[in-house]
Structure formats: C-alpha cells, structure tokens
Design a protein around this motif. Structure first.
Motif, PDB file in Angstrom:
ATOM      1  N   ARG A 289      69.982   6.961  70.220  1.00  0.00           N
ATOM      2  CA  ARG A 289      70.632   8.267  70.083  1.00  0.00           C
ATOM      3  C   ARG A 289      69.808   9.225  69.220  1.00  0.00           C
ATOM      4  O   ARG A 289      70.093  10.413  69.166  1.00  0.00           O
ATOM      5  N   ASN A 290      68.826   8.694  68.533  1.00  0.00           N
ATOM      6  CA  ASN A 290      67.977   9.510  67.669  1.00  0.00           C
ATOM      7  C   ASN A 290      66.530   9.103  67.899  1.00  0.00           C
ATOM      8  O   ASN A 290      66.052   8.103  67.355  1.00  0.00           O
ATOM      9  N   GLU A 291      65.823   9.849  68.708  1.00  0.00           N
ATOM     10  CA  GLU A 291      64.473   9.468  69.111  1.00  0.00           C
ATOM     11  C   GLU A 291      63.469   9.539  67.971  1.00  0.00           C
ATOM     12  O   GLU A 291      62.365   9.005  68.080  1.00  0.00           O
ATOM     13  N   SER A 292      63.839  10.213  66.871  1.00  0.00           N
ATOM     14  CA  SER A 292      62.910  10.303  65.746  1.00  0.00           C
ATOM     15  C   SER A 292      62.864   9.011  64.936  1.00  0.00           C
ATOM     16  O   SER A 292      61.967   8.816  64.121  1.00  0.00           O
ATOM     17  N   VAL A 293      63.847   8.130  65.146  1.00  0.00           N
ATOM     18  CA  VAL A 293      63.908   6.856  64.426  1.00  0.00           C
ATOM     19  C   VAL A 293      63.006   5.847  65.126  1.00  0.00           C
ATOM     20  O   VAL A 293      62.986   5.769  66.366  1.00  0.00           O
ATOM     21  N   ARG A 294      62.289   5.070  64.356  1.00  0.00           N
ATOM     22  CA  ARG A 294      61.327   4.126  64.938  1.00  0.00           C
ATOM     23  C   ARG A 294      62.016   3.122  65.845  1.00  0.00           C
ATOM     24  O   ARG A 294      63.140   2.702  65.600  1.00  0.00           O
ATOM     25  N   SER A 295      61.346   2.730  66.885  1.00  0.00           N
ATOM     26  CA  SER A 295      61.871   1.737  67.820  1.00  0.00           C
ATOM     27  C   SER A 295      61.834   0.352  67.188  1.00  0.00           C
ATOM     28  O   SER A 295      61.206   0.142  66.144  1.00  0.00           O
ATOM     29  N   LEU A 296      62.515  -0.575  67.801  1.00  0.00           N
ATOM     30  CA  LEU A 296      62.557  -1.949  67.296  1.00  0.00           C
ATOM     31  C   LEU A 296      62.254  -2.899  68.446  1.00  0.00           C
ATOM     32  O   LEU A 296      62.869  -2.832  69.515  1.00  0.00           O
ATOM     33  N   GLU A 297      61.305  -3.774  68.215  1.00  0.00           N
ATOM     34  CA  GLU A 297      60.966  -4.790  69.205  1.00  0.00           C
ATOM     35  C   GLU A 297      61.129  -6.155  68.552  1.00  0.00           C
ATOM     36  O   GLU A 297      60.467  -6.462  67.568  1.00  0.00           O
ATOM     37  N   TRP A 298      62.008  -6.969  69.080  1.00  0.00           N
ATOM     38  CA  TRP A 298      62.217  -8.303  68.535  1.00  0.00           C
ATOM     39  C   TRP A 298      61.952  -9.337  69.624  1.00  0.00           C
ATOM     40  O   TRP A 298      62.277  -9.139  70.801  1.00  0.00           O
ATOM     41  N   ARG A 299      61.302 -10.411  69.210  1.00  0.00           N
ATOM     42  CA  ARG A 299      61.048 -11.530  70.111  1.00  0.00           C
ATOM     43  C   ARG A 299      61.119 -12.819  69.297  1.00  0.00           C
ATOM     44  O   ARG A 299      61.152 -12.809  68.071  1.00  0.00           O
ATOM     45  N   TYR A 300      61.101 -13.934  70.012  1.00  0.00           N
ATOM     46  CA  TYR A 300      61.107 -15.243  69.374  1.00  0.00           C
ATOM     47  C   TYR A 300      59.688 -15.791  69.283  1.00  0.00           C
ATOM     48  O   TYR A 300      58.821 -15.486  70.115  1.00  0.00           O
ATOM     49  N   LEU A 301      59.459 -16.602  68.248  1.00  0.00           N
ATOM     50  CA  LEU A 301      58.233 -17.397  68.166  1.00  0.00           C
ATOM     51  C   LEU A 301      58.667 -18.837  68.386  1.00  0.00           C
ATOM     52  O   LEU A 301      59.386 -19.414  67.556  1.00  0.00           O
ATOM     53  N   LEU A 302      58.273 -19.408  69.499  1.00  0.00           N
ATOM     54  CA  LEU A 302      58.716 -20.755  69.842  1.00  0.00           C
ATOM     55  C   LEU A 302      57.888 -21.802  69.111  1.00  0.00           C
ATOM     56  O   LEU A 302      56.655 -21.761  69.116  1.00  0.00           O
ATOM     57  N   VAL A 303      58.585 -22.746  68.491  1.00  0.00           N
ATOM     58  CA  VAL A 303      57.942 -23.870  67.815  1.00  0.00           C
ATOM     59  C   VAL A 303      58.373 -25.122  68.560  1.00  0.00           C
ATOM     60  O   VAL A 303      59.502 -25.589  68.422  1.00  0.00           O
ATOM     61  N   GLY A 304      57.506 -25.672  69.396  1.00  0.00           N
ATOM     62  CA  GLY A 304      57.881 -26.806  70.227  1.00  0.00           C
ATOM     63  C   GLY A 304      58.457 -26.331  71.547  1.00  0.00           C
ATOM     64  O   GLY A 304      58.597 -25.130  71.809  1.00  0.00           O
ATOM     65  N   GLN A 305      58.807 -27.268  72.396  1.00  0.00           N
ATOM     66  CA  GLN A 305      59.346 -26.971  73.713  1.00  0.00           C
ATOM     67  C   GLN A 305      60.861 -26.844  73.646  1.00  0.00           C
ATOM     68  O   GLN A 305      61.540 -27.729  73.145  1.00  0.00           O
ATOM     69  N   ASP A 306      61.383 -25.744  74.137  1.00  0.00           N
ATOM     70  CA  ASP A 306      62.828 -25.524  74.156  1.00  0.00           C
ATOM     71  C   ASP A 306      63.164 -24.758  75.426  1.00  0.00           C
ATOM     72  O   ASP A 306      62.931 -23.558  75.527  1.00  0.00           O
ATOM     73  N   ASP A 307      63.700 -25.476  76.418  1.00  0.00           N
ATOM     74  CA  ASP A 307      63.997 -24.854  77.704  1.00  0.00           C
ATOM     75  C   ASP A 307      65.014 -23.724  77.576  1.00  0.00           C
ATOM     76  O   ASP A 307      65.031 -22.794  78.380  1.00  0.00           O
ATOM     77  N   ARG A 308      65.884 -23.807  76.559  1.00  0.00           N
ATOM     78  CA  ARG A 308      66.896 -22.770  76.386  1.00  0.00           C
ATOM     79  C   ARG A 308      66.253 -21.428  76.066  1.00  0.00           C
ATOM     80  O   ARG A 308      66.811 -20.377  76.393  1.00  0.00           O
ATOM     81  N   MET A 309      65.096 -21.439  75.410  1.00  0.00           N
ATOM     82  CA  MET A 309      64.480 -20.203  74.948  1.00  0.00           C
ATOM     83  C   MET A 309      63.375 -19.705  75.876  1.00  0.00           C
ATOM     84  O   MET A 309      62.857 -18.611  75.682  1.00  0.00           O
ATOM     85  N   SER A 310      63.002 -20.511  76.861  1.00  0.00           N
ATOM     86  CA  SER A 310      61.815 -20.199  77.658  1.00  0.00           C
ATOM     87  C   SER A 310      61.928 -18.882  78.428  1.00  0.00           C
ATOM     88  O   SER A 310      60.909 -18.236  78.710  1.00  0.00           O
ATOM     89  N   SER A 311      63.157 -18.481  78.752  1.00  0.00           N
ATOM     90  CA  SER A 311      63.328 -17.251  79.528  1.00  0.00           C
ATOM     91  C   SER A 311      63.497 -16.018  78.642  1.00  0.00           C
ATOM     92  O   SER A 311      63.630 -14.906  79.148  1.00  0.00           O
ATOM     93  N   LEU A 312      63.500 -16.214  77.316  1.00  0.00           N
ATOM     94  CA  LEU A 312      63.706 -15.104  76.388  1.00  0.00           C
ATOM     95  C   LEU A 312      62.370 -14.507  75.942  1.00  0.00           C
ATOM     96  O   LEU A 312      61.329 -15.158  76.050  1.00  0.00           O
ATOM     97  N   PRO A 313      62.380 -13.269  75.454  1.00  0.00           N
ATOM     98  CA  PRO A 313      61.114 -12.641  75.040  1.00  0.00           C
ATOM     99  C   PRO A 313      60.482 -13.379  73.862  1.00  0.00           C
ATOM    100  O   PRO A 313      61.156 -13.692  72.887  1.00  0.00           O
ATOM    101  N   CYS A 314      59.206 -13.659  73.969  1.00  0.00           N
ATOM    102  CA  CYS A 314      58.512 -14.447  72.936  1.00  0.00           C
ATOM    103  C   CYS A 314      57.211 -13.770  72.524  1.00  0.00           C
ATOM    104  O   CYS A 314      56.530 -13.138  73.339  1.00  0.00           O
ATOM    105  N   TRP A 315      56.873 -13.933  71.246  1.00  0.00           N
ATOM    106  CA  TRP A 315      55.590 -13.482  70.734  1.00  0.00           C
ATOM    107  C   TRP A 315      54.531 -14.540  71.001  1.00  0.00           C
ATOM    108  O   TRP A 315      54.831 -15.737  71.020  1.00  0.00           O
ATOM    109  N   GLN A 316      53.316 -14.089  71.150  1.00  0.00           N
ATOM    110  CA  GLN A 316      52.181 -14.999  71.141  1.00  0.00           C
ATOM    111  C   GLN A 316      51.726 -15.169  69.694  1.00  0.00           C
ATOM    112  O   GLN A 316      51.904 -14.272  68.867  1.00  0.00           O
ATOM    113  N   ALA A 317      51.143 -16.318  69.385  1.00  0.00           N
ATOM    114  CA  ALA A 317      50.796 -16.633  67.999  1.00  0.00           C
ATOM    115  C   ALA A 317      49.750 -15.691  67.420  1.00  0.00           C
ATOM    116  O   ALA A 317      49.631 -15.571  66.196  1.00  0.00           O
ATOM    117  N   ASP A 318      48.986 -14.996  68.279  1.00  0.00           N
ATOM    118  CA  ASP A 318      47.944 -14.103  67.758  1.00  0.00           C
ATOM    119  C   ASP A 318      48.421 -12.658  67.603  1.00  0.00           C
ATOM    120  O   ASP A 318      47.638 -11.782  67.238  1.00  0.00           O
TER     121      ASP A 318
END
Length: 323
Positions: A36-65
């Motif tokens: 509602r206020n474009e002057s406010v900074r955007s927010l991007e959130w993702r998961y960092l997966l530690v190990g294999q978790d099929d529940r999280m595989s379809s969710l947005p994830c960061w790469q380690a680099d």
C-alpha cells in the motif's frame, strides 16, 4: 530505488514446523501491507534448507552463496534440542554475520547460534527450561532468562517456544516501524503489550548434581519450606558442619539455602494464586512469611508482577463464585 530486505529462515532438522511456516506467513502479511506504500522497502523471505526435507522442497529457498540481511533460527520441536550444526552452516552463519546480517533466534534456535561460537560473550535469552543445559554447554554465553526478547545492533534473541512471533514482530518493528506493527497486531490478533519471561518461568531445582546428602536435604525442604529452620539444625540433619553444608549446597544447586527456600516459597505462592481464591494475607502466612508488605515487595522483585496482578493474569480460580 529502495533496496529490499532479505530474510533467511533456517530450516534445520529439529526446527518447529509451525514456526517455520508461521514466520513465512508473518512476512507474507508484511509484504501485503507494504504494497500500500511503494516508498517502503520490499521484503523477500526464503528458507535455507539444512538437510533433506520434502515438506520444504516446494517452498522458496536461498542458495548458500546468496547474501541476506537477517538470519532467523526458529525454535526446535518440543522435547528436542538442536544437534550440532554442520560445518557448512557454521561457516555460512559466520559469513553472513561478517557481511552485516542481523542474527536472530527463538527458543532452542539459540543453541544453533551458540554452537557456532557467535554468541560467546553476548547477552541472550532462550527458553527457561533450557537454562541448565545451556549453561553447561555454553559457559561463555551470558543468559538473561527474564526477558522475552533481547535486541542488540546485530543480534535479536527470543525466549519461549511461541516467542518466534515476538521475534518476527520485533524484526518488523526494526525495519518497518510501529505503524506497520500495529496493523499486523490487529490482523494477527497479537497482543503487543510488554511482558517478561519471568512471569512464566518456574523454579526447576537442580537435582542431578550427584550429592546424595544435599539431595536428601532438598527433598526435606520441599516439604517443610514454610518452616523457618536454623542453619545449625539443618546441618545436624545433614550430618555435617554448617560451613560444610553451606559450601556443598551452593556447589550442588548454585543457590544458598536461604535463596533456595525463597524460591520454593514463591513457587507455592504462585500455585495458590493461580488455583485458589485465598486472600493474599493468608497465602503469605501459609508459605512462611508474616508480613504481607514484605512478601508483596519480594514477589514483585522476583516475578515482575504484584501478587494481585499475577492472579489477574494467570488465575483460573479468581472468578470462581463471582458474577
């Protein structure tokens, strides 16, 4: 162009699933309000997966680099404590911190940060039930278990299992301000009122110290805590000199005998305030004190609330028989 905020939620093996998903829901709501206020900074959130978790595989994830601005270690599932994080995760946490990322944890998530060495010398909070384990494993970390949230420039820690929500709201407040927090509070039905962890913390007397004579005395005190007993009588009962008793009791429990008895009395007072409608004067007398004013002052100092305020907040019996 306003640079967006990048948040990584670390999905380690024992992480509480409701916190993992709940944190994402909070930040998704932030982005909706922010639109509602474009002057406010955007927010991007993702998961960092530690190990294999099929529940999280379809969710947005960061790469380690990839570089982020905030790293969140959620609480662990009930009854579990995080295992030692893999070397790559420790290295990643150090790298993100060196690049300016704020580190944040809730409940057992502080154990992951502590095992990385990043909490050495820092003042942090975690769940009060983890106190003994935490102090043993991380002696260089300074615990404050009275607070729900402790915030510093590059570190935010929260206490209880559900304090991941307090943590998320503190992050939102830091980067987006009080107005957006107020909007979120109404949307989430979250009570933004100040509170302290010591309101909820219960006395957990250490009993795994291996000193049989002191353990036997602890058990006796738990039954007779309301009785004022001279040190000489306690020492005679424990079959040792008063000086030896004081030294061994302190070594075993990390408390003096008088402090230990005080904790036992306050625990009983809390129980009576929560479960009965007894007048505070009568509770004062039942737990071994003679003066209500002194008891009120002690209770407020140790618990953070007056006996009356404590009863109003936690009692299931305070309204019995009233309309």
């Amino acid at each position: 162009m306003t640079i967006g905020l990048r948040i990584a939620i670390v999905a380690y093996e024992q992480a509480l699933p409701s916190a993992l998903y709940g944190l994402g829901e909070v930040f998704y709501a932030v982005e909706r309000f922010r639109e509602r206020n474009e002057s406010v900074r955007s927010l991007e959130w993702r998961y960092l997966l530690v190990g294999q978790d099929d529940r999280m595989s379809s969710l947005p994830c960061w790469q380690a680099d990839e570089r982020v601005d905030v790293v969140i270690l959620p609480p662990c599932s009930a009854g579990q404590t995080p295992v030692c994080p893999p070397d790559w995760l420790v290295a990643w946490l150090h790298q993100q911190h060196q690049q300016g990322a704020v580190l944040a944890s809730a409940c057992g998530g502080a154990c992951v940060l502590a095992r990385s060495g990043l909490l050495d010398g820092r003042i942090v909070t975690t769940h009060w039930l983890l106190e003994e384990t935490f102090r043993q494993q991380f002696p260089n970390v300074r615990l404050n278990l009275d607070a729900v949230v402790i915030e510093e420039a590059d570190l935010i820690t929260a206490g209880g299992i559900m304090a991941w929500l307090d943590l998320a709201m503190r992050i939102v407040w830091r980067y987006y301000g009080a107005i957006l927090v107020a909007q979120l509070s109404k949307y989430l039905l979250w009570d933004s009122g100040e509170r302290e962890q010591r309101y909820y913390r219960r006395f957990q007397p250490p009993k795994q110290h291996g000193d049989g004579a002191i353990l036997k005395l602890q058990q006796w005190l738990e039954v007779h805590f309301q009785t004022t007993c001279p040190l000489s009588q306690l020492a005679e009962q424990a079959a040792m000199s008063p000086r030896t008793l004081q030294r061994r009791f302190l070594a075993a429990t990390q408390l003096t005998i008088s402090s230990y008895v005080q904790h036992l009395r306050l625990e009983k007072a809390r129980e009576l305030l929560e479960t009965t409608v007894l007048p505070v004067e009568q509770i004062t007398w039942q737990i071994g004190y003679d003066d209500r004013a002194s008891f009120n002052k002690l209770f407020k100092t140790q618990i953070g609330l007056s006996p009356k305020a404590y009863r109003q907040r936690f009692s299931g019996a305070s309204s019995v028989g009233r309309t």
